[in-house]
Design a protein around this motif. Sequence first.
Motif, PDB file in Angstrom:
ATOM      1  N   UNK A 668       0.858  -1.184   0.000  1.00 26.92           N
ATOM      2  CA  UNK A 668       0.000   0.000   0.000  1.00 26.92           C
ATOM      3  C   UNK A 668       0.893   1.233   0.000  1.00 26.92           C
ATOM      4  N   UNK A 669       0.573   2.209  -0.868  1.00 25.90           N
ATOM      5  CA  UNK A 669       1.324   3.456  -0.924  1.00 25.90           C
ATOM      6  C   UNK A 669       0.927   4.364   0.243  1.00 25.90           C
ATOM      7  N   UNK A 670       1.940   4.968   0.884  1.00 28.40           N
ATOM      8  CA  UNK A 670       1.713   5.878   2.009  1.00 28.40           C
ATOM      9  C   UNK A 670       2.183   7.278   1.617  1.00 28.40           C
ATOM     10  N   UNK A 671       1.382   8.292   1.963  1.00 27.36           N
ATOM     11  CA  UNK A 671       1.711   9.679   1.623  1.00 27.36           C
ATOM     12  C   UNK A 671       2.449  10.336   2.778  1.00 27.36           C
ATOM     13  N   UNK A 672       3.079  11.477   2.465  1.00 26.34           N
ATOM     14  CA  UNK A 672       3.817  12.208   3.497  1.00 26.34           C
ATOM     15  C   UNK A 672       2.883  12.713   4.592  1.00 26.34           C
ATOM     16  N   UNK A 673       1.628  13.047   4.238  1.00 23.59           N
ATOM     17  CA  UNK A 673       0.683  13.536   5.247  1.00 23.59           C
ATOM     18  C   UNK A 673       0.362  12.454   6.276  1.00 23.59           C
ATOM     19  N   UNK A 674       0.325  11.192   5.827  1.00 21.07           N
ATOM     20  CA  UNK A 674       0.050  10.112   6.783  1.00 21.07           C
ATOM     21  C   UNK A 674       1.177   9.958   7.793  1.00 21.07           C
ATOM     22  N   UNK A 675       2.436  10.111   7.345  1.00 20.28           N
ATOM     23  CA  UNK A 675       3.562   9.957   8.267  1.00 20.28           C
ATOM     24  C   UNK A 675       3.603  11.074   9.296  1.00 20.28           C
ATOM     25  N   UNK A 676       3.034  12.225   8.967  1.00 16.43           N
ATOM     26  CA  UNK A 676       3.021  13.323   9.926  1.00 16.43           C
ATOM     27  C   UNK A 676       1.971  13.141  11.011  1.00 16.43           C
ATOM     28  N   UNK A 677       1.038  12.212  10.806  1.00 15.75           N
ATOM     29  CA  UNK A 677       0.037  11.948  11.837  1.00 15.75           C
ATOM     30  C   UNK A 677       0.685  11.267  13.033  1.00 15.75           C
ATOM     31  N   UNK A 678       0.358  11.743  14.209  1.00  7.58           N
ATOM     32  CA  UNK A 678       0.950  11.134  15.407  1.00  7.58           C
ATOM     33  C   UNK A 678       0.438   9.721  15.659  1.00  7.58           C
ATOM     34  N   UNK A 679      -0.757   9.367  15.110  1.00 14.53           N
ATOM     35  CA  UNK A 679      -1.322   8.032  15.337  1.00 14.53           C
ATOM     36  C   UNK A 679      -1.241   7.155  14.096  1.00 14.53           C
ATOM     37  N   UNK A 680      -0.284   7.459  13.179  1.00 12.56           N
ATOM     38  CA  UNK A 680      -0.215   6.677  11.940  1.00 12.56           C
ATOM     39  C   UNK A 680       0.094   5.207  12.222  1.00 12.56           C
ATOM     40  N   UNK A 681       1.099   4.946  13.062  1.00 10.70           N
ATOM     41  CA  UNK A 681       1.451   3.552  13.379  1.00 10.70           C
ATOM     42  C   UNK A 681       0.290   2.871  14.094  1.00 10.70           C
ATOM     43  N   UNK A 682      -0.379   3.600  14.980  1.00 14.22           N
ATOM     44  CA  UNK A 682      -1.520   3.013  15.690  1.00 14.22           C
ATOM     45  C   UNK A 682      -2.655   2.666  14.735  1.00 14.22           C
ATOM     46  N   UNK A 683      -2.856   3.478  13.679  1.00 20.51           N
ATOM     47  CA  UNK A 683      -3.920   3.174  12.718  1.00 20.51           C
ATOM     48  C   UNK A 683      -3.620   1.894  11.949  1.00 20.51           C
ATOM     49  N   UNK A 684      -2.338   1.638  11.647  1.00 24.73           N
ATOM     50  CA  UNK A 684      -1.963   0.394  10.962  1.00 24.73           C
ATOM     51  C   UNK A 684      -2.186  -0.807  11.883  1.00 24.73           C
TER      52      UNK A 684
END
Length: 857
Positions: A668-684
């Motif tokens: 799955x492609x991830x955008x730069x905006x997703x990495x800036x989210x503090x809960x990105x790893x938690x969402x995965x």
Amino acid sequence: MMADRRSSRQLSIRTWLVLGALSVLVVFLIGNVLAQRGTRLAVQSVSRLERRFEPLARIARDLEDAIVAYDHAVSSYVKLESDDNAAAMAVAGAQLEVAVAEYRRIAGPAAPHGAPASLVAGIAVLQRDGEALAGAQKARSQLVAAYWSALGKLRNRFARTATTGLDADGSVVVARRSLAELARAAAALGDAAAAQFTGASPRAAAEAARREDAFRAILRVHLAELRRSPGAVWLELLTEDLAALIEARRMVARLDSDLEPQRLALAARVMTLRGDVRRSLQEPAWDALAESARHARVTAEAASRTIAVVSVAVLALVLLLWVAAVRGVTGPVRRLIEGTRRLATGALGTRVARGGVSELDELARSFNEMAARLAESERAVRSHQAELERRVHERTRQLQHLAHHDPLTELPNRRELFSHLGRVLPRARHTESGLAVLFIDLDNFKTINDSLGHEFGDRVLREIGRRLCSVASGSDFVGRLGGDEFTVVLNGLASTAEMQQRVAALITAFQRPLEVEHRELMIGVSIGVALCPDHGEDAESLLRAADSALFRAKELGRNRWCVYSPELFTAASERFQTEQSLRRAIDAGEFTLHYQPEVSLTTREATVVEALLRWRLASGRLATAGEFLGVAEHAGLMLDLGDWTLSQAVAAVRDWRQQGWPGARVAVNASSQQFLRSDFVASIERALRTTSMPAGCLELELTETALQTGAVTVEALQELRRLGVSIALDDFGAGFSSLGSIERLPLTRVKLDRSLIAGVDSNSRSAAITRSIVSLCRGLGLQVTAEGVERPTQLEFLAGCGDVHVQGYLVARPEAAERIVELVRGTRAQLAMLGSQTVASSGDDSGRLVTLRPRRS
């Protein structure tokens, strides 16, 4: 009391003189001791080095002479194999062993660390190679003798055979003509072999082989005739002699091909050993002797300098004592007189330096106390008045500043912008000079604000303001309108080209990362430009035109600038309609995912499929991601699309595993905006937990633009790798991809961009670059996927690069989730068919089997 103690510490003239004489004597004695000690150490060092390194220089000469003599003896034996040369070689070998033994005895403790062992090992290899070369030459001589012996037997058979013979039933058979042809062919064999053995021609071996084929051809022509007479036994013996003759010549040819590299290797080793002897023995000895001489010279110079310094120090001390004695009286008196004059003129800050004899020192102290009390009274009056004036001025300045400046960035605000334009626009019309109004908007600032907090966002805005001020010239206006919008007014433009150059410089300035609280952020800017008087002659019209141009710049891909044109109003309207359609599409379920396999050329099986976002339009056409992601990113929809794509892809993997593909994985492609989210790893983690799928089923693909968010992205990637999620660097080889990305990121896969793969079958540079990148990645333990494989020739090249995965229309097109299991099951058959097509199209009629497997090096 303090004054009494200070006065008691003042020294008399007699005391100054005694101390000076003692100081001179001490300096002289110290200098003399230092000079003698340095000279003695230098002499000892030279003597020690001479005793240590003189034997090394001698054994180095003997060892080098023995190596050269051994090389000469081996070369003489190879050129002419004789008993004398063999004896000379044995003598040279014995002398070399004697030299080595002497070297071990003398050089072992004196040579540099590791040098004796390496030289002895090299000499042992030299002797072994020399003996091997001599043995090969001797074997060649024996094979040549065996060849001539076999050829002699062959000729003798022809000579002993009568011109007529009897066959099995007693009838007479004439065989003269066939034997004559064979005799001539045998003579030709001898001529060709002689040319090969003497090296008369570089093609002599090929000519000898051709003559042997000719002899066998003649033999086959007359086979029936010769079997009758001289008979089958004679023919069998003749055939054995011919086979022995051919085998001997071929072995000579093989030895000849091996002898020359052995000669060259022996010569190279001799040169290497001579160099090692010089570096390990001669050069250290000479360097040590040179260092000893230099040290002696330095010591002598140091002794000379010490004597000179002592002389200068003695003179300086005498002069210092004289000056101190004189100034102890005259200096303090002169200072007191000058201080009294200044104090009388109103200089209440006047102070006199204390010093000199005790009486003058006490007088200076009393003078300073009096001046201090006068100054303190004056300061108390003036301080009160100054404080009142300062407070009034500071409060007035603060109120004026707040009315015209932004409190966060300290830049001029919208009111000051209109005031500035009101001043410069009439002047620009009067002087007919150019003026440009720039609207500047930060790309993706909302993502930073939402993910890292508003306080961090405020710090970013302050850093942006400082960056703009550093790029703008002194006559330009830089202000903040609010939010993430800034404005710059360029004054005194001589031409449109100057405007373009200065706007481009602004864009370039923001291609360098911003450092905010030890974070490096890549924040691009989009700029809209309006010119006076082309796009308006008042502030309102210019600002409106610049705002429209800013929207167009963001539509074109951000991090760029655009000049206003009337058509931009229409474009802004269309863009707004697309944004609204995208927002409705998310709620209406108009998005879908297609998947494209990545197939291993080693196992011929699909190991992972990439999720590709599609938008089903009202017309029924499927729009690719490249057609609408730019608008979605500008509208702030990337986070919603990313969450939807992740949940759908993981659910699809779960279905595929239930349908009979147990190793199903999805990228799955991830955008730069997703990495800036503090809960990105938690969402995965949440998506994996919801579907009860392991982290190994998921691979995240990111481009180097995502890395521009700085250390926060690297930290998120490291946490994902600890969970077991695979990480792939997408589009490597395009744009500004660098090897630094591979080194610092916790990657598991690198995907080569289609622009690099496009020329691997037609461009040698592209092929070399691709092969090098694949080798580098495999050496780092990374998997490699080549994107955009569309031709069989590309596939054949990649098969020769090792364990590579391929993705492209040639192997499999993107399909809906329902067809993926069937599609991946057919990849082996698809690759087998492509392999057969490659064989057919290559025109290879040699009978070799061409398969899509990696070549073994």
